[in-house]
Write an enzyme that holds these catalytic residues in place. Structure first.
Site, short mmCIF file in Angstrom:
data_model
loop_
_atom_site.label_atom_id
_atom_site.label_comp_id
_atom_site.label_asym_id
_atom_site.label_seq_id
_atom_site.Cartn_x
_atom_site.Cartn_y
_atom_site.Cartn_z
N CYS A 108 0.84 -1.20 0.00
CA CYS A 108 0.00 0.00 0.00
C CYS A 108 0.88 1.25 0.00
O CYS A 108 1.99 1.25 0.51
CB CYS A 108 -0.91 -0.01 1.23
SG CYS A 108 -2.07 1.38 1.26
N ASP A 127 0.43 3.76 1.73
CA ASP A 127 0.37 4.35 3.08
C ASP A 127 1.78 4.71 3.59
O ASP A 127 2.67 3.87 3.58
CB ASP A 127 -0.30 3.35 4.03
CG ASP A 127 -0.70 3.99 5.34
OD1 ASP A 127 0.19 4.53 6.04
OD2 ASP A 127 -1.90 3.95 5.68
N ARG A 153 2.93 4.99 6.40
CA ARG A 153 3.39 4.31 7.61
C ARG A 153 3.93 2.91 7.33
O ARG A 153 4.50 2.27 8.21
CB ARG A 153 2.23 4.21 8.62
CG ARG A 153 1.70 5.56 9.06
CD ARG A 153 0.35 5.41 9.74
NE ARG A 153 -0.67 4.90 8.82
CZ ARG A 153 -1.92 4.63 9.15
NH1 ARG A 153 -2.31 4.80 10.40
NH2 ARG A 153 -2.77 4.19 8.26
N HIS A 168 -2.10 -4.01 5.05
CA HIS A 168 -1.86 -3.59 6.43
C HIS A 168 -3.18 -3.26 7.12
O HIS A 168 -4.12 -2.78 6.48
CB HIS A 168 -0.92 -2.38 6.48
CG HIS A 168 -1.50 -1.13 5.89
ND1 HIS A 168 -2.02 -0.12 6.65
CD2 HIS A 168 -1.67 -0.75 4.61
CE1 HIS A 168 -2.46 0.85 5.87
NE2 HIS A 168 -2.27 0.49 4.61
N CYS A 208 -5.92 0.18 7.07
CA CYS A 208 -5.73 0.66 5.70
C CYS A 208 -6.91 1.54 5.29
O CYS A 208 -8.06 1.09 5.25
CB CYS A 208 -5.60 -0.53 4.74
SG CYS A 208 -5.33 -0.02 3.02
CO CO Z 1 -3.41 1.18 3.02
#
Ligand code: CO
Length: 221
Positions: A43, A45, A47, A99, A102
């Protein structure tokens, strides 16, 4: 210009110095070529970093990231990455990593119009539809959300295995193996979903068989 933006270049300078301090030829060697053993699909993302959480170094991992780690046959970007990684880099492992927490998966669970994101998140709504009985039976919303994250990884692994280049190379060399992971933001741990790659491949080939094994093997000779 913001100080935090300028800091990036200061960090980069220190990073270069640290690498050269351990090996003066570090960048000379890095520039030569790449032989990553892993393709990581995760992803976007901020993090969930690919290399950092794996303890990997530059050159170790070929990376593709998009919202909610989706592999769709109509998406040229991810399919080109997979094809290149399999046929040219000859990666040994393909990892699809989702994750918990998400945002993309969460958005696909809610009734709202997200404009351009709608067709992208439709891929995850399709995962929900495929597993609706199981998901609807989970009373607690947080647990249902976690489970959809896991099932999305599983289905995206299946989408990778559907690709002809993956099937063909596996017939020839018994690799790459496809793995499904979930990164748990709450603990920092990577969870291997231990998807049954061999059996999924056999099942998929009943419907999505894009390769004639005899033909593939004859080309090997
Ligand atoms: Co995500």
């Amino acid at each position: 210009m913001s100080d935090s933006y300028k800091l990036i270049f200061e960090h980069n300078k220190k990073w270069v110095e640290a690498k050269i301090a351990t090996n003066p030829d570090y960048f000379h060697e890095l520039a030569k070529t790449q032989h990553p053993e892993y393709l990581y699909i995760g992803c976007s993302d901020s993090r969930v970093t690919a290399e950092d959480m794996m303890g990997a170094q530059p050159g170790d991992v070929f990376v593709h990231r998009n919202i909610a780690n989706v592999i769709n046959t109509l998406d040229m970007s991810s399919t080109a990455v997979i094809q290149y990684a399999v046929e040219h880099l000859k990666v040994k492992h393909i990892i699809v990593c989702g994750h918990y927490n998400c945002g993309g998966v969460k958005a696909a669970m809610t009734s709202q119009d997200l404009g351009l994101l709608n067709p992208w998140l439709r891929n995850i709504r399709d995962v929900y539809r495929l597993h609706q009985t199981e998901l609807d039976a989970i009373g607690e919303e947080g647990k249902r959300y976690d489970r959809l994250v896991e099932l999305n990884v599983q289905e995206q692994c299946i989408n990778v295995i559907k690709m002809a280049c993956v099937q063909e190379r596996y017939i020839l060399e018994e690799q790459p193996v496809v793995h499904g992971w979930v990164f748990d933001l709450r603990t920092g741990k990577i969870i291997d979903l231990e998807i049954d790659f061999e059996n999924i491949l056999k099942d998929i080939q009943k419907i999505y068989n894009l390769t004639d094994s005899d033909w593939v093997m004859s080309r090997k000779k």
